[in-house]
Every structure is written in C-alpha cells, then in structure tokens.
Design a protein around this motif. Sequence first.
Motif, PDB file in Angstrom:
ATOM      1  N   TYR A  74      11.533   5.813  -7.795  1.00 10.26           N
ATOM      2  CA  TYR A  74      12.449   5.374  -6.748  1.00 10.26           C
ATOM      3  C   TYR A  74      12.309   3.867  -6.517  1.00 10.26           C
ATOM      4  O   TYR A  74      11.223   3.299  -6.700  1.00 10.26           O
ATOM      5  N   ARG A  75      13.407   3.241  -6.115  1.00 15.17           N
ATOM      6  CA  ARG A  75      13.391   1.805  -5.812  1.00 15.17           C
ATOM      7  C   ARG A  75      12.773   1.606  -4.432  1.00 15.17           C
ATOM      8  O   ARG A  75      13.311   2.075  -3.438  1.00 15.17           O
ATOM      9  N   VAL A  76      11.656   0.897  -4.387  1.00 13.87           N
ATOM     10  CA  VAL A  76      10.916   0.709  -3.134  1.00 13.87           C
ATOM     11  C   VAL A  76      10.616  -0.770  -2.943  1.00 13.87           C
ATOM     12  O   VAL A  76      10.196  -1.451  -3.877  1.00 13.87           O
ATOM     13  N   CYS A  77      10.816  -1.242  -1.715  1.00 11.32           N
ATOM     14  CA  CYS A  77      10.519  -2.626  -1.367  1.00 11.32           C
ATOM     15  C   CYS A  77       9.539  -2.679  -0.206  1.00 11.32           C
ATOM     16  O   CYS A  77       9.717  -1.955   0.785  1.00 11.32           O
ATOM     17  N   LYS A  78       8.552  -3.512  -0.324  1.00 16.35           N
ATOM     18  CA  LYS A  78       7.695  -3.828   0.811  1.00 16.35           C
ATOM     19  C   LYS A  78       8.297  -5.025   1.557  1.00 16.35           C
ATOM     20  O   LYS A  78       8.638  -6.044   0.941  1.00 16.35           O
ATOM     21  N   TYR A  79       8.418  -4.880   2.870  1.00 15.03           N
ATOM     22  CA  TYR A  79       8.917  -5.964   3.719  1.00 15.03           C
ATOM     23  C   TYR A  79       7.746  -6.901   3.970  1.00 15.03           C
ATOM     24  O   TYR A  79       6.806  -6.558   4.679  1.00 15.03           O
ATOM     25  N   LEU A  80       7.797  -8.096   3.356  1.00 13.11           N
ATOM     26  CA  LEU A  80       6.645  -8.998   3.325  1.00 13.11           C
ATOM     27  C   LEU A  80       6.947 -10.290   4.088  1.00 13.11           C
ATOM     28  O   LEU A  80       7.647 -11.166   3.590  1.00 13.11           O
ATOM     29  N   PRO A  81       6.425 -10.422   5.314  1.00 11.25           N
ATOM     30  CA  PRO A  81       6.662 -11.643   6.082  1.00 11.25           C
ATOM     31  C   PRO A  81       5.608 -12.719   5.794  1.00 11.25           C
ATOM     32  O   PRO A  81       4.500 -12.420   5.355  1.00 11.25           O
ATOM     33  N   TYR A  82       5.996 -13.955   6.069  1.00 10.57           N
ATOM     34  CA  TYR A  82       5.044 -15.057   6.035  1.00 10.57           C
ATOM     35  C   TYR A  82       5.453 -16.068   7.096  1.00 10.57           C
ATOM     36  O   TYR A  82       6.569 -16.015   7.638  1.00 10.57           O
ATOM     37  N   GLY A  83       4.545 -16.997   7.411  1.00 13.21           N
ATOM     38  CA  GLY A  83       4.831 -18.025   8.395  1.00 13.21           C
ATOM     39  C   GLY A  83       3.573 -18.417   9.138  1.00 13.21           C
ATOM     40  O   GLY A  83       2.554 -17.717   9.070  1.00 13.21           O
ATOM     41  N   PRO A  84       3.612 -19.549   9.868  1.00 13.34           N
ATOM     42  CA  PRO A  84       2.444 -19.983  10.645  1.00 13.34           C
ATOM     43  C   PRO A  84       1.986 -18.901  11.609  1.00 13.34           C
ATOM     44  O   PRO A  84       2.815 -18.208  12.216  1.00 13.34           O
ATOM     45  N   LEU A  85       0.678 -18.739  11.738  1.00 12.85           N
ATOM     46  CA  LEU A  85       0.121 -17.660  12.545  1.00 12.85           C
ATOM     47  C   LEU A  85       0.727 -17.625  13.948  1.00 12.85           C
ATOM     48  O   LEU A  85       1.110 -16.563  14.438  1.00 12.85           O
ATOM     49  N   GLU A  86       0.804 -18.782  14.606  1.00  9.47           N
ATOM     50  CA  GLU A  86       1.331 -18.825  15.974  1.00  9.47           C
ATOM     51  C   GLU A  86       2.758 -18.306  16.042  1.00  9.47           C
ATOM     52  O   GLU A  86       3.157 -17.672  17.024  1.00  9.47           O
ATOM     53  N   ASP A  87       3.546 -18.579  15.008  1.00  7.27           N
ATOM     54  CA  ASP A  87       4.967 -18.205  15.016  1.00  7.27           C
ATOM     55  C   ASP A  87       5.198 -16.737  14.719  1.00  7.27           C
ATOM     56  O   ASP A  87       6.245 -16.188  15.075  1.00  7.27           O
ATOM     57  N   VAL A  88       4.258 -16.085  14.037  1.00 11.01           N
ATOM     58  CA  VAL A  88       4.468 -14.674  13.691  1.00 11.01           C
ATOM     59  C   VAL A  88       3.736 -13.720  14.639  1.00 11.01           C
ATOM     60  O   VAL A  88       3.730 -12.516  14.406  1.00 11.01           O
TER      61      VAL A  88
END
Length: 398
Positions: free
Chosen positions: A345-359
């Motif tokens: 099956y087609r599977v995607c992990k939702y992978l965020p990034y960004g400065p710690l304070e902003d996330v």
Amino acid sequence: MSVTFQRVSFDDTAAAFSFRDDRELKRIYWLFWLMNLGWLTHLAKYLIPVVIRLHLPVKKWIRNTLYQQFCGGETLEDVMQTAKRLDNAGMHIILDYGVEGKETEEVFEHTCAEYIRMITYAARESNIPFIAVKMTGLARTQLLEKLHAQHTLSEAEETEWQRACQRLERIVKEAVQHHIGVMVDAEESWIQSPIDEWVMKLMQTYNQQTAVLFQTYQLYRTDRLALLKSHVHQAKENGFILGAKLVRGAYLEKERKRAAEKGYPSPVHASKTATDQDYNEAIQYCMNYLDHVSCCIATHNENSCQLTIQLMEEKQIPPHHPHVCFSQLYGMSDHISFNLSKHGYRVCKYLPYGPLEDVIPYLMRRAQENTSVAGQTSRELRLIKQEIARRKAMQLVR
C-alpha cells in the motif's frame, strides 16, 4: 484482471519497528510511557510554552524527547537525513514546514519561499510525493477569521488577502511544474471557510489531469461529510479531480471551549463514535468515486485502515492505486505505517521540521493526540515491548 490481496496484520512488530534500532526503540518506549500519564501530558501542554518564553533551560530536554520523536529537524537540510532513512525503509513522506500563526508579511513571504524550496527538494527525491501547507503560515489568523465571518474588509485587508491567495497559487504552480502534491492542512472552524473556497477554486484550474492540490476534511466536524460529498459532486460536474485528505481533527478541546464561551453549538461531534461513523462513511464515499477523487486516508485508527483495505479488495482496487494513499504522523503508529507498506500500500509519513520554538504548538497537539485516543498509546507501548523482547530472544538464539 483480478488483484491479489493479502490480509494485513498490525501486530507484526518486526516489520513495524524495522526502521528503529535497539537504542531508539528503548527511548521511544520510555517517552510513550511518560506520555501515557494523562495528567503529565495535560500539564506539559500548558507549562512547556511558558518555560520556552521564559527562556528556562529545558530546550535540550524537549529536543531530545518530543522534538526528536515527532520532527525531522530544524531546517530542510537537517530533515534530509531522516528523509533518507525513511526512503531506505520504503516509506514515502508528506513534508511539512511546521511554522504557523505568524503575523507579518515578511514572515509570510519567507514561509512561501520555504514551501517552494521544499517542492524543489522533493522533486529531487524519490519518496517525497507531497508537501503540506498551512494557510496560517501565509495569512494572518485575524484576517481569515474576518473573512470566515463574512465581515466587510477594508481596502488594505482586501489587498492583504489577495497577496495571501497569490502566495498559495505560486506554491501550486511550482508544484505542478515539479509533479509534487500540495496538501493544505485544515485549521480551526472559525477561519476555515475562506480556505475551503480558495482551495476549491484552485483545484478547478490545477487538478484537471491529476490531483496536485488537496483539501483536508476534519471529520470530527458535524458538517464536513456533507461538504466532502458536495465537493465530489462539484468535481464530477466541472471535470476536475478532487484531492481529499481525510483526518479526524486536531483541535477538539479548543473547538468545544470556544463554542461554550461564545454560546453557539459545538461544531464537532459529541462523541468519538459519531466521528468514527462519519470518517468511515467518508472513506466509503471516496472509494465509490475514485475516477473523480484522489484520497489520502490520514488516520491512526486501525479499524478505518482495515475498512479501506476491505473496500479496496471488494472493488478490486490495487494496493498501489494512484488515487489512494495512507498517512500517519512521523513518530506515531509505525505498526500501521510499516505493515501497510509491507503489503504494497502507498503510505506516507507526515514529517514536519522547523525551529523548536516555532513547532511547539505542533508538538503539544501530538502529545495530546497520543493520549486522547483511548488505548492507543498503551497499544503502541505493548507492541514496542513485544519487539524489544523479540529482539532479545533472537540474540539469545544466536
């Protein structure tokens, strides 16, 4: 031509945690054990933003726990290593720049440029078919709220909204050139309608041959199933493909609290059962119209995943069908993601990034989500414990 299906078991821990080495697995176990203490997670939701603002020495602890578990890094360059590891494990990615709720045009332009940079990076990689976009990263929340309430905008506000719309269209045009999908995240109910309207307008232009742009439907809202059906009808009537990302929702407490304070009916379902019913009906509806809908089943709910598999089997829809994919958040529900992927099956992990304070807002939602679903964290803990025991047994055999 018949399609062969294999039953998917989410209990295969060897497949589920193949992405993690022994040290990581033990770290995750203890983190989830702490998160399973509901009172601690509830307290952290309020304390962590405060201690960050006060510049207390907790960043290193947050970075080594919640941040490391749920985020790929601070910059796009940082996230590349995680993306490569996921690619080696056969996992696709929805790449997310986790900055939201800013207020200046300068920041909005920077965020737009970062989204475009994400697209050009994703186009060079084999496992990043999508990026995620938040309209609160491109426009002021107060402006969206005013639009949602259908209040008259000043001339300056009209110009400001046009700039925000142009930013999203620039992102979509870049995505079309590089064959990358754009999934627009859902926001709180009191700012959502202008986002819905603009995304649908862009879909009619850019989703003619394939689904480039995706709308997110939060099925914990009582009105979203009807809206999804209406949008499918519009896609059929106007000859474009609806991109539909199906989620349950991430702002439950905030939605109920605001409704109570302002004296209007809560826009979210009163029970999880009602939410589950709408979510599963949304899956069934999309499966009936795959010629006109490209859907992302974004859920940590095993029953909803099994329902999708069952419907695909009944309708002889192949696991790798281009209009169906699954998604789970990075750091959560690996037993679902990797077992689905194992079976094609087609599977995607939702992978965020960004400065710690902003996330921090994103991290707090993830911690809360992990404890809000009855038994979910406990199940992941049990599976991790089983995998640790399995690996120890294998070492003894050797």
